[in-house]
Write a protein that holds these residues in place. Structure first.
Motif, short mmCIF file in Angstrom:
data_model
loop_
_atom_site.label_atom_id
_atom_site.label_comp_id
_atom_site.label_asym_id
_atom_site.label_seq_id
_atom_site.Cartn_x
_atom_site.Cartn_y
_atom_site.Cartn_z
N UNK A 37 0.83 -1.21 0.00
CA UNK A 37 0.00 0.00 0.00
C UNK A 37 0.86 1.25 0.00
N UNK A 38 0.41 2.32 0.63
CA UNK A 38 1.13 3.59 0.61
C UNK A 38 1.07 4.18 -0.82
N UNK A 39 1.96 5.05 -1.15
CA UNK A 39 1.88 5.71 -2.47
C UNK A 39 2.13 4.75 -3.63
N UNK A 81 -3.40 10.40 -10.36
CA UNK A 81 -3.92 10.90 -11.62
C UNK A 81 -3.10 12.10 -12.10
N UNK A 82 -2.92 12.10 -13.42
CA UNK A 82 -2.15 13.16 -14.06
C UNK A 82 -2.89 14.50 -13.91
N UNK A 83 -2.11 15.57 -13.83
CA UNK A 83 -2.71 16.88 -13.52
C UNK A 83 -3.85 17.27 -14.46
N UNK A 84 -3.73 16.89 -15.77
CA UNK A 84 -4.73 17.34 -16.74
C UNK A 84 -5.78 16.27 -17.07
N UNK A 85 -5.87 15.22 -16.23
CA UNK A 85 -6.85 14.16 -16.50
C UNK A 85 -8.22 14.54 -15.93
N UNK A 90 -11.40 14.87 -8.79
CA UNK A 90 -10.89 14.73 -7.43
C UNK A 90 -10.68 16.11 -6.80
N UNK A 91 -10.11 17.03 -7.58
CA UNK A 91 -9.87 18.39 -7.07
C UNK A 91 -11.21 19.06 -6.74
N UNK A 126 -2.37 20.65 -10.81
CA UNK A 126 -1.93 19.76 -9.73
C UNK A 126 -2.29 18.31 -10.02
N UNK A 127 -1.28 17.47 -10.12
CA UNK A 127 -1.52 16.03 -10.18
C UNK A 127 -1.80 15.53 -8.77
N UNK A 128 -2.56 14.44 -8.65
CA UNK A 128 -2.86 13.97 -7.29
C UNK A 128 -2.59 12.48 -7.13
N UNK A 129 -2.16 12.11 -5.92
CA UNK A 129 -1.94 10.70 -5.57
C UNK A 129 -2.54 10.46 -4.21
#
Ligand code: NAP
Length: 405
Positions: free
Chosen positions: A146-148, A154-158, A164-165, A180-183
């Motif tokens: 698990x973890x990151x 997800x890629x910043x422009x997806x 999510x944002x 901003x990409x997010x994980x």
């Protein structure tokens, strides 16, 4: 009968001639795997004089599998791993490009190999960048599933990142900019508990002194901080008579001299502690990302990844592997250092209960280094003549001696 079996849920049953799978690997993989198999066979022969032997079963994966089947990890190979239960593995190339996950990460998740175990200790004769490398004798238990590394990002422009944002903004008034990409960093109680449980069991059965929970809980309270809490929780609930917290231990060291001390350290502090107070640390239990960084840093302290073994272990399956990559520039030249996979082979022998050949192999590698028998990676530092990969294997075999039981 040659299959290794699991009986009564988690007990390994190992016949005298077990079938064990091996994945040669890409790049230097075939050179180091062949050498490792020959030294493992020799150690088994020295230990058991022919009454036990391993029947090796080749499992296709990586580039070789891709050439034959169009897949890096074909279904048949997954079936073979399932049948073998225990596998020795060379390094695999991670195909570069969108949509490819590391084959190593895939194997860990498919077979629930939840602990990445990396013993790190010094072999006299190996060049090291620190003054007292002999002080190092640690075993890292890194959470592996698990973890990151769970792959939730997800890629910043997806579209997903945008959703999510928006969710964060609408629900929690957390505003992230459009670039901003997010994980997501999932850390669960069940998976933290089982990893720490395995580390404590190892510490008890190998008569170790302490288990250190390494975490970044001062910043990430509900993931890294929770890992630490759940680690103490499992120690108190399941190993009450065998463990003691560092706080209690320091109040009465004599009273608790036979207990495993459970302590915790914040990750950044731990990186300096392993250099400045090396001998204070023993078994380490940590989250996936911390463990990834820390285990390579520890290996560097005693001479690098070429000599660091590793295993990925779950409640059923276990894959023992070279921890370095495929070093493609040395492919098929018979000059790579095979020590990492050889020592992983020694771990594998111990895992199946064949302690004598494991010790014979370990001792012979130690003797080869003492005698300054080294491959080019270390020879160039020591300024001595290098051995080829297979020659190093032969030097190890020459030094094998039966163990007095
Ligand atoms: P790498 O293959 O570990 O090689 C980096 C450098 O480390 C080599 O150029 C070499 O250094 C040295 N090295 C590593 N293993 C050695 C050995 N056994 N004997 C002698 N020298 C050794 O790392 P990478 O170049 O980043 O990765 C190459 C590929 O391997 C990538 O596709 C990566 O995804 C994959 N990989 C697989 C695994 C795995 O299967 N477990 C792990 C890591 C990476 P010098 O150039 O200084 O001689």
């Amino acid at each position: 009968m040659t299959s290794i079996e699991i009986r009564n849920n988690s007990e390994l049953f190992v016949p005298d001639n077990p079938s064990i799978g091996y994945i040669e690997g890409d790049g230097i993989g075939p050179d180091i795997s062949r050498t490792a198999i020959s030294v493992i066979n020799a150690a088994v022969e020295v230990a058991y004089g022919g009454s036990k032997h391993i029947e090796w079963k080749k499992i296709l994966a990586g580039e070789e599998a891709y050439k034959g089947t169009g897949q890096h990890l074909p279904q048949d190979s997954l079936e073979e791993i399932r049948k073998s239960i225990i596998v020795l593995k060379g390094p695999l190339t991670t195909p570069i490009g969108e949509g490819f996950r590391s084959l190593n990460v895939t194997l860990r998740q498919l077979f629930d190999l939840y602990a990445n175990i990396r013993p790190v200790r010094y072999f006299p004769g190996v060049p090291s960048p620190v003054k007292n490398p002999e002080k190092m004798n640690m075993v890292v238990f890194r959470e592996n599933t698990e973890d990151l590394y769970a792959g939730i990002e997800w890629k910043y422009n997806s579209e997903e990142a945008a959703k999510f944002r928006k969710f964060l903004a609408d629900t929690y008034s957390v505003n992230l900019t459009d670039d901003t990409g997010v994980g997501v960093k999932p850390i669960s109680r069940f998976r933290s508990n089982r990893l720490v449980r395995m580390a404590i069991k190892y510490a008890i059965s190998n008569k170790r002194r302490s288990v250190t929970l390494v975490h970044k809980g001062n910043i990430m309270k509900y993931t890294e901080g929770a890992f630490k809490e759940w680690g103490y929780e499992v120690a108190a609930a399941e190993f009450k008579d065998k463990t003691v917290t560092e706080e209690e231990y320091l109040k009465a060291p004599e009273k608790y001299s036979d207990r495993i001390v459970i302590k915790d350290r914040i990750t950044d502090n731990m990186f300096q502690q392993v250099l400045t107070r090396t001998e204070d640390y023993d078994v380490i239990a940590t989250t996936n990302l911390n463990g990834d960084y820390l285990s390579d840093a520890l290996a560097a302290q005693v001479g690098g990844l070429g000599i660091a073994p590793g295993a990925n272990i779950g409640d059923v399956y276990a894959i023992f592997e070279a921890v370095h990559g495929t070093a493609p520039k040395y492919a098929s030249m018979d000059i790579a250092n095979p020590t990492s996979i050889m020592l992983s082979g020694a771990m594998m022998l111990k895992h199946i209960g064949w302690d004598a050949p494991s010790e014979i192999l370990d001792n012979a590698i130690t003797m080869a280094y003492k005698d300054q028998k080294v491959t080019q990676d270390l020879a160039r530092v020591l300024n001595i003549k290098p051995l080829k990969c297979s020659e190093f294997g032969n030097e190890v075999i020459k030094r094998m001696k039966p163990i007095r039981q």
